[in-house]
Write a protein that holds these residues in place. Structure first.
Motif, PDB file in Angstrom:
ATOM      1  N   PRO A  45       0.809  -1.229   0.000  1.00 12.19           N
ATOM      2  CA  PRO A  45       0.000   0.000   0.000  1.00 12.19           C
ATOM      3  C   PRO A  45       0.835   1.269   0.000  1.00 12.19           C
ATOM      4  N   GLY A  46       2.142   1.153   0.279  1.00 12.85           N
ATOM      5  CA  GLY A  46       3.012   2.320   0.281  1.00 12.85           C
ATOM      6  C   GLY A  46       3.849   2.436  -0.964  1.00 12.85           C
ATOM      7  N   ALA A  47       3.473   1.749  -2.042  1.00 13.19           N
ATOM      8  CA  ALA A  47       4.262   1.802  -3.265  1.00 13.19           C
ATOM      9  C   ALA A  47       4.070   3.121  -3.980  1.00 13.19           C
ATOM     10  N   ILE A  48       5.028   3.449  -4.821  1.00 11.56           N
ATOM     11  CA  ILE A  48       4.840   4.541  -5.761  1.00 11.56           C
ATOM     12  C   ILE A  48       4.733   3.922  -7.152  1.00 11.56           C
ATOM     13  N   GLU A  49       4.011   4.610  -8.033  1.00 16.75           N
ATOM     14  CA  GLU A  49       3.828   4.091  -9.390  1.00 16.75           C
ATOM     15  C   GLU A  49       3.940   5.222 -10.391  1.00 16.75           C
ATOM     16  N   LEU A  50       4.762   5.022 -11.395  1.00 15.43           N
ATOM     17  CA  LEU A  50       4.852   5.981 -12.480  1.00 15.43           C
ATOM     18  C   LEU A  50       3.562   5.914 -13.288  1.00 15.43           C
ATOM     19  N   VAL A  51       2.822   7.028 -13.355  1.00 11.17           N
ATOM     20  CA  VAL A  51       1.552   7.037 -14.081  1.00 11.17           C
ATOM     21  C   VAL A  51       1.598   7.899 -15.333  1.00 11.17           C
ATOM     22  N   GLY A  52       2.652   8.689 -15.498  1.00  7.77           N
ATOM     23  CA  GLY A  52       2.760   9.498 -16.700  1.00  7.77           C
ATOM     24  C   GLY A  52       4.182   9.944 -16.928  1.00  7.77           C
ATOM     25  N   GLY A  87      -7.225   5.122  -8.787  1.00  9.11           N
ATOM     26  CA  GLY A  87      -7.474   3.872  -9.503  1.00  9.11           C
ATOM     27  C   GLY A  87      -7.754   4.098 -10.972  1.00  9.11           C
ATOM     28  N   ALA A  88      -8.517   5.151 -11.303  1.00  5.69           N
ATOM     29  CA  ALA A  88      -8.817   5.463 -12.699  1.00  5.69           C
ATOM     30  C   ALA A  88      -7.581   5.938 -13.430  1.00  5.69           C
ATOM     31  N   VAL A  89      -6.703   6.641 -12.722  1.00 10.72           N
ATOM     32  CA  VAL A  89      -5.455   7.096 -13.335  1.00 10.72           C
ATOM     33  C   VAL A  89      -4.538   5.914 -13.630  1.00 10.72           C
ATOM     34  N   CYS A  90      -4.474   4.971 -12.698  1.00 12.37           N
ATOM     35  CA  CYS A  90      -3.538   3.858 -12.829  1.00 12.37           C
ATOM     36  C   CYS A  90      -4.026   2.761 -13.765  1.00 12.37           C
ATOM     37  N   ASP A  91      -5.349   2.686 -14.021  1.00 15.52           N
ATOM     38  CA  ASP A  91      -5.840   1.598 -14.878  1.00 15.52           C
ATOM     39  C   ASP A  91      -5.986   2.011 -16.337  1.00 15.52           C
ATOM     40  N   GLY A  92      -5.548   3.211 -16.683  1.00 10.38           N
ATOM     41  CA  GLY A  92      -5.588   3.638 -18.072  1.00 10.38           C
ATOM     42  C   GLY A  92      -6.907   4.202 -18.528  1.00 10.38           C
ATOM     43  N   SER A  93      -7.823   4.488 -17.596  1.00  8.60           N
ATOM     44  CA  SER A  93      -9.115   5.062 -17.986  1.00  8.60           C
ATOM     45  C   SER A  93      -8.957   6.468 -18.546  1.00  8.60           C
ATOM     46  N   VAL A  94      -7.895   7.148 -18.131  1.00  5.18           N
ATOM     47  CA  VAL A  94      -7.563   8.479 -18.633  1.00  5.18           C
ATOM     48  C   VAL A  94      -6.246   8.359 -19.374  1.00  5.18           C
ATOM     49  N   ARG A  95      -6.225   8.819 -20.623  1.00  8.05           N
ATOM     50  CA  ARG A  95      -4.988   8.678 -21.401  1.00  8.05           C
ATOM     51  C   ARG A  95      -5.060   9.556 -22.632  1.00  8.05           C
ATOM     52  N   GLY A  96      -3.919   9.780 -23.261  1.00  6.84           N
ATOM     53  CA  GLY A  96      -3.900  10.561 -24.481  1.00  6.84           C
ATOM     54  C   GLY A  96      -2.492  10.729 -24.993  1.00  6.84           C
ATOM     55  N   PRO A  97      -2.337  10.976 -26.292  1.00  5.88           N
ATOM     56  CA  PRO A  97      -1.005  11.151 -26.866  1.00  5.88           C
ATOM     57  C   PRO A  97      -0.349  12.466 -26.470  1.00  5.88           C
TER      58      PRO A  97
END
Length: 256
Positions: free
Chosen positions: A54-61, A131-141
């Protein structure tokens, strides 16, 4: 629920050699390691633990600056989600500094970066859930990042206006709200992040010009000018939008 916490790194490069930001972005998206190398730093180990702790960091962009929109040339942006918020990933990031261990230092890319700034961001109500950011629900070139100076203490009110009034307008031009943030430890600065494409970007610029009587070949969108009037009531300084080109790999970037 606890607020979502992110860190945005803004990295500049010297000398002006374009391959250095490419090397940096590849290094970031590979989990802080060169191709074929094992993780050597504490930051790499923390990112590798995403989904397991639960304390992980994740590159989201990860993005490269579109220089013609006003950036300093050769600039990279990377956005990290701190899973678990203040008590999770944020706490673990701060704890990396305890005792200043050797693993804190990012020696594999010494000499690649010239300057780097880490901007702590805290999601406001209406910002997409992590969760929406990390699962790819929001994205774009492409993405548009905006840093805005507001009156002291007016950050949340400004961001509420963004989500209520600006968000549906931007959606009509193909832009999704990726984040509406207070800049942590500041009472006067906020940040918004939008994901979209070139067609929507150009369409928005022309519709705004038309609304100001400066382009008679397209339909005017008076909502764009109305938003500027609304936002001006909150401002105490500049509001600067900059365009970013997505570097494939993280959830906010398109799949290749």
């Amino acid at each position: 629920m606890a607020r979502d916490v992110y860190v945005m790194d803004i990295t500049d490069f010297r000398p002006l050699v374009s391959v250095t930001p490419l090397r940096f972005l590849r290094w970031v998206t590979r989990g802080f390691r060169e191709e074929g190398q094992a993780a050597e730093t504490a930051a790499a180990a923390m990112q590798a633990s995403r989904g397991k702790h639960p304390g992980a960091i994740e590159l989201v962009g990860a993005w490269y600056a579109v220089g013609v929109t006003g950036h300093q040339q050769f600039r990279a942006f990377s956005l990290y989600a701190c899973h678990g918020g203040w008590a999770g990933g944020w706490r673990r990031m701060v704890e990396l500094y305890q005792g200043v261990p050797d693993s804190l230092f990012l020696s594999p890319i010494d000499g690649v970066r010239f300057t780097a700034t880490s901007v702590p961001l805290v999601a406001a109500p209406g910002s997409p859930a992590v969760g929406a950011v990390c699962d790819g629900s929001v994205r774009g070139p492409f993405a548009v990042v905006e840093f805005t100076d507001v009156r002291t203490g007016a950050g949340l009110d400004y961001l509420a206006a963004v989500t209520e009034q600006r968000r549906p307008v931007m959606a009509d031009y193909g832009f999704q709200l990726a984040g509406a943030y207070e800049v942590a430890f500041s009472r006067r600065q906020v940040c918004t992040l939008w994901c979209g494409g070139v067609d929507g970007h150009v369409g928005l610029l022309r519709a705004r010009d038309a609304a100001r009587g400066l382009d008679d070949a397209v339909l005017a969108d008076d909502r764009l000018v109305a938003w500027e009037r609304t936002s001006a009531a909150f401002l105490d300084g500049d509001s600067r939008e900059l365009m970013l080109a997505a570097f494939a790999g993280p959830p906010l970037s398109p799949a290749q």
